[in-house]
Design a protein around this motif. Structure first.
Motif, PDB file in Angstrom:
ATOM      1  N   SER A 197     -31.181  -2.358 -41.197  1.00  0.00           N
ATOM      2  CA  SER A 197     -30.968  -3.280 -42.305  1.00  0.00           C
ATOM      3  C   SER A 197     -29.857  -4.289 -41.968  1.00  0.00           C
ATOM      4  N   LEU A 198     -28.769  -3.800 -41.363  1.00  0.00           N
ATOM      5  CA  LEU A 198     -27.683  -4.726 -40.979  1.00  0.00           C
ATOM      6  C   LEU A 198     -28.189  -5.767 -39.981  1.00  0.00           C
ATOM      7  N   VAL A 199     -29.014  -5.325 -39.032  1.00  0.00           N
ATOM      8  CA  VAL A 199     -29.556  -6.269 -38.040  1.00  0.00           C
ATOM      9  C   VAL A 199     -30.389  -7.329 -38.752  1.00  0.00           C
ATOM     10  N   GLY A 200     -31.198  -6.886 -39.702  1.00  0.00           N
ATOM     11  CA  GLY A 200     -32.043  -7.814 -40.457  1.00  0.00           C
ATOM     12  C   GLY A 200     -31.243  -8.790 -41.310  1.00  0.00           C
ATOM     13  N   HIS A 201     -30.018  -8.406 -41.655  1.00  0.00           N
ATOM     14  CA  HIS A 201     -29.147  -9.301 -42.435  1.00  0.00           C
ATOM     15  C   HIS A 201     -28.306 -10.220 -41.544  1.00  0.00           C
ATOM     16  N   GLY A 202     -28.491 -10.156 -40.237  1.00  0.00           N
ATOM     17  CA  GLY A 202     -27.791 -11.076 -39.341  1.00  0.00           C
ATOM     18  C   GLY A 202     -26.417 -10.602 -38.901  1.00  0.00           C
ATOM     19  N   GLU A 203     -26.109  -9.325 -39.116  1.00  0.00           N
ATOM     20  CA  GLU A 203     -24.785  -8.823 -38.719  1.00  0.00           C
ATOM     21  C   GLU A 203     -24.665  -8.614 -37.214  1.00  0.00           C
ATOM     22  N   LEU A 204     -25.801  -8.517 -36.519  1.00  0.00           N
ATOM     23  CA  LEU A 204     -25.760  -8.215 -35.082  1.00  0.00           C
ATOM     24  C   LEU A 204     -25.593  -9.473 -34.236  1.00  0.00           C
ATOM     25  N   LEU A 205     -26.342 -10.520 -34.587  1.00  0.00           N
ATOM     26  CA  LEU A 205     -26.392 -11.703 -33.721  1.00  0.00           C
ATOM     27  C   LEU A 205     -26.069 -12.992 -34.454  1.00  0.00           C
ATOM     28  N   GLY A 206     -25.616 -12.855 -35.691  1.00  0.00           N
ATOM     29  CA  GLY A 206     -25.243 -14.046 -36.447  1.00  0.00           C
ATOM     30  C   GLY A 206     -26.327 -14.433 -37.436  1.00  0.00           C
ATOM     31  N   LYS A 207     -25.911 -15.226 -38.412  1.00  0.00           N
ATOM     32  CA  LYS A 207     -26.763 -15.496 -39.577  1.00  0.00           C
ATOM     33  C   LYS A 207     -27.822 -16.553 -39.319  1.00  0.00           C
ATOM     34  N   SER A 208     -27.850 -17.115 -38.078  1.00  0.00           N
ATOM     35  CA  SER A 208     -28.891 -18.114 -37.835  1.00  0.00           C
ATOM     36  C   SER A 208     -29.860 -17.654 -36.741  1.00  0.00           C
ATOM     37  N   GLN A 209     -29.703 -16.408 -36.286  1.00  0.00           N
ATOM     38  CA  GLN A 209     -30.566 -15.929 -35.199  1.00  0.00           C
ATOM     39  C   GLN A 209     -31.627 -14.992 -35.747  1.00  0.00           C
TER      40      GLN A 209
ATOM     41  N   ILE B  59     -21.901  -5.561 -30.404  1.00  0.00           N
ATOM     42  CA  ILE B  59     -22.867  -6.503 -29.806  1.00  0.00           C
ATOM     43  C   ILE B  59     -22.518  -7.953 -30.182  1.00  0.00           C
ATOM     44  N   ARG B  60     -22.144  -8.174 -31.434  1.00  0.00           N
ATOM     45  CA  ARG B  60     -21.861  -9.549 -31.870  1.00  0.00           C
ATOM     46  C   ARG B  60     -20.697 -10.142 -31.061  1.00  0.00           C
ATOM     47  N   ASP B  61     -19.639  -9.353 -30.874  1.00  0.00           N
ATOM     48  CA  ASP B  61     -18.508  -9.859 -30.090  1.00  0.00           C
ATOM     49  C   ASP B  61     -18.898 -10.074 -28.626  1.00  0.00           C
ATOM     50  N   TRP B  62     -19.698  -9.155 -28.084  1.00  0.00           N
ATOM     51  CA  TRP B  62     -20.140  -9.269 -26.693  1.00  0.00           C
ATOM     52  C   TRP B  62     -20.962 -10.550 -26.503  1.00  0.00           C
ATOM     53  N   VAL B  63     -21.878 -10.819 -27.427  1.00  0.00           N
ATOM     54  CA  VAL B  63     -22.768 -11.979 -27.284  1.00  0.00           C
ATOM     55  C   VAL B  63     -22.063 -13.278 -27.681  1.00  0.00           C
ATOM     56  N   LEU B  64     -21.347 -13.248 -28.808  1.00  0.00           N
ATOM     57  CA  LEU B  64     -20.789 -14.499 -29.358  1.00  0.00           C
ATOM     58  C   LEU B  64     -19.326 -14.721 -28.981  1.00  0.00           C
ATOM     59  N   GLY B  65     -18.665 -13.666 -28.439  1.00  0.00           N
ATOM     60  CA  GLY B  65     -17.280 -13.819 -27.979  1.00  0.00           C
ATOM     61  C   GLY B  65     -16.259 -13.255 -28.966  1.00  0.00           C
ATOM     62  N   THR B  66     -15.110 -12.811 -28.417  1.00  0.00           N
ATOM     63  CA  THR B  66     -14.007 -12.334 -29.258  1.00  0.00           C
ATOM     64  C   THR B  66     -13.143 -13.548 -29.625  1.00  0.00           C
ATOM     65  N   PRO B  67     -12.512 -13.529 -30.814  1.00  0.00           N
ATOM     66  CA  PRO B  67     -11.651 -14.666 -31.175  1.00  0.00           C
ATOM     67  C   PRO B  67     -10.466 -14.773 -30.205  1.00  0.00           C
ATOM     68  N   PRO B  68      -9.943 -15.999 -29.994  1.00  0.00           N
ATOM     69  CA  PRO B  68      -8.811 -16.165 -29.081  1.00  0.00           C
ATOM     70  C   PRO B  68      -7.657 -15.235 -29.480  1.00  0.00           C
ATOM     71  N   GLY B  69      -7.049 -14.579 -28.489  1.00  0.00           N
ATOM     72  CA  GLY B  69      -5.904 -13.720 -28.760  1.00  0.00           C
ATOM     73  C   GLY B  69      -6.262 -12.331 -29.259  1.00  0.00           C
ATOM     74  N   HIS B  70      -7.541 -12.039 -29.403  1.00  0.00           N
ATOM     75  CA  HIS B  70      -7.963 -10.718 -29.864  1.00  0.00           C
ATOM     76  C   HIS B  70      -8.665  -9.962 -28.738  1.00  0.00           C
ATOM     77  N   TRP B  71      -8.438  -8.661 -28.686  1.00  0.00           N
ATOM     78  CA  TRP B  71      -9.331  -7.862 -27.848  1.00  0.00           C
ATOM     79  C   TRP B  71      -9.935  -6.741 -28.671  1.00  0.00           C
TER      80      TRP B  71
END
Ligand code: NAI
Length: 329
Positions: free
Chosen positions: A22-34, A250-262
């Protein structure tokens, strides 16, 4: 419009699969436009709940969910996927020996490795969730040598998020102003949750909390034992938080971590921080352009060193059991 991405969830009829799809279907995995096409795999005996899940996903009318393939055939499940979330497996029960559970999961993970190697997209990103997650990832990588090692990871983001949650609760601040905690090692009770380099509201966590005794003892054991506390409370292991953490991973891996965050990810060690090469070990990582890199150069004090080595030793022992199993094939 970008074409939909095929996402595999194994063990989809189980409790993490139920929350995660359900989370994947709501765009939590790859973003809300994918848009995504979900490939749901489980075993024959789970055919009915698997199909039931597919019906519920259709009934959720999720605009990002282009199609759902529910199958018990690993070849069909792995064909064309770019993201593989490996949740299927046999968790260890009280009466089981470690080598028995290793053999059961070894048998599953070697088969799924062959199917992924043969039928998944080149560059498919894999996260292993099923326990023993780190060692299942090692088995998968050994049985699928043509998948780059960097593409095979295991989930320790739940432990990472648990550590963030504990610090935020202690300070009574929002969790999103806490950053850069690290989970080192195994997704097991030997993991080392480390706050030495973390910040809360712009100051170090140690300076913000001003209670080293709590941080060095109670905090560490709360995070290490959180899985057991959830099982005690629910009579079932964590599912909602596990599913949510998979999406973060997965979202961070694909879309990137915010600057200064790990963030923490279980990745195949390249020897960084003296961790034996080839173990799947949780490290602090940053992600950019679909690639992760271990944060280098952190100061490691003697206490931390000891804990990092202890959890590495447990992973070496697990790897030995896995190797024994693979050699017996
Ligand atoms: P569950 O028992 O509800 O679901 C597991 C599913 O895997 C079942 O539907 C089962 O039929 C399926 N399965 C078994 N063998 C399979 C195979 N060969 N192919 C495809 N599917 C197969 O378990 P739950 O609660 O969803 O947890 C799944 C796993 O995740 C467990 O191993 C658990 O220990 C682990 N876990 C890991 C966490 C982490 O942070 N890394 C957190 C929470 C759970």
């Amino acid at each position: 419009v970008r074409p939909p991405i095929r996402v595999l969830i194994t063990g989809a009829a189980g409790q993490i699969g139920y929350a995660l799809s359900s989370l994947v279907g709501h765009g939590e995995l790859l973003g809300k436009s994918q848009r995504v096409i979900l490939h749901l795999l489980d075993v024959e005996t789970a055919t009915e709940p698997l199909n039931g899940l597919k019906l519920e996903l259709i009934d959720s009318a999720l605009p990002l969910l282009t199609d759902v393939i529910a199958t018990t055939n690993p070849t069909e499940a792995c064909t064309g996927v770019s993201i593989a979330i490996m949740v299927g497996g046999f968790p260890r029960k009280a009466h089981m020996e470690r080598k028995d559970i290793m053999a059961m999961n070894g048998s599953i993970y070697s088969k799924h490795a062959y199917a992924l190697e043969k039928y998944a997209c080149k560059g498919c990103k894999v996260v292993v969730v099923a326990n023993p997650a780190n060692t299942n990832a090692v088995i998968l990588s050994q049985c699928a040598p043509s998948i780059p090692r960097k593409n095979i990871t295991c989930l320790t983001r739940l432990d990472h998020n648990r550590a963030l949650g504990q610090v935020a609760a202690k300070l009574n601040i929002p969790v999103n102003v806490v950053k850069n905690v690290t989970i080192w090692g195994n997704h097991s009770s030997t993991q080392y949750p480390d706050v030495n380099h973390g910040c809360a509201n712009g100051i170090t966590i140690r300076n913000a909390i001003r209670d080293d005794n709590w941080l060095d003892n109670e905090f560490v054991s709360i995070v290490q034992q959180r899985g057991a506390a959830i099982i005690k409370a629910r009579n079932l292991s964590s599912a909602l938080s596990a599913a949510s953490s998979v999406c973060d991973h997965i979202r961070d891996w694909v879309l990137g971590t915010p600057p200064g965050h790990w963030v923490s990810m279980g990745v195949i060690s390249d020897g960084s921080y003296g961790v034996p090469e080839g173990l799947c070990y949780s490290f602090p990582v940053t992600c950019k352009d679909g690639d992760w890199n271990i944060v280098q150069g952190l100061d490691i004090d003697a206490r931390s060193r000891q804990k990092m080595d202890d959890t590495a030793r447990e992973l070496e022992e697990e790897r030995r059991l896995a190797q024994d199993y693979l050699q017996s094939l």
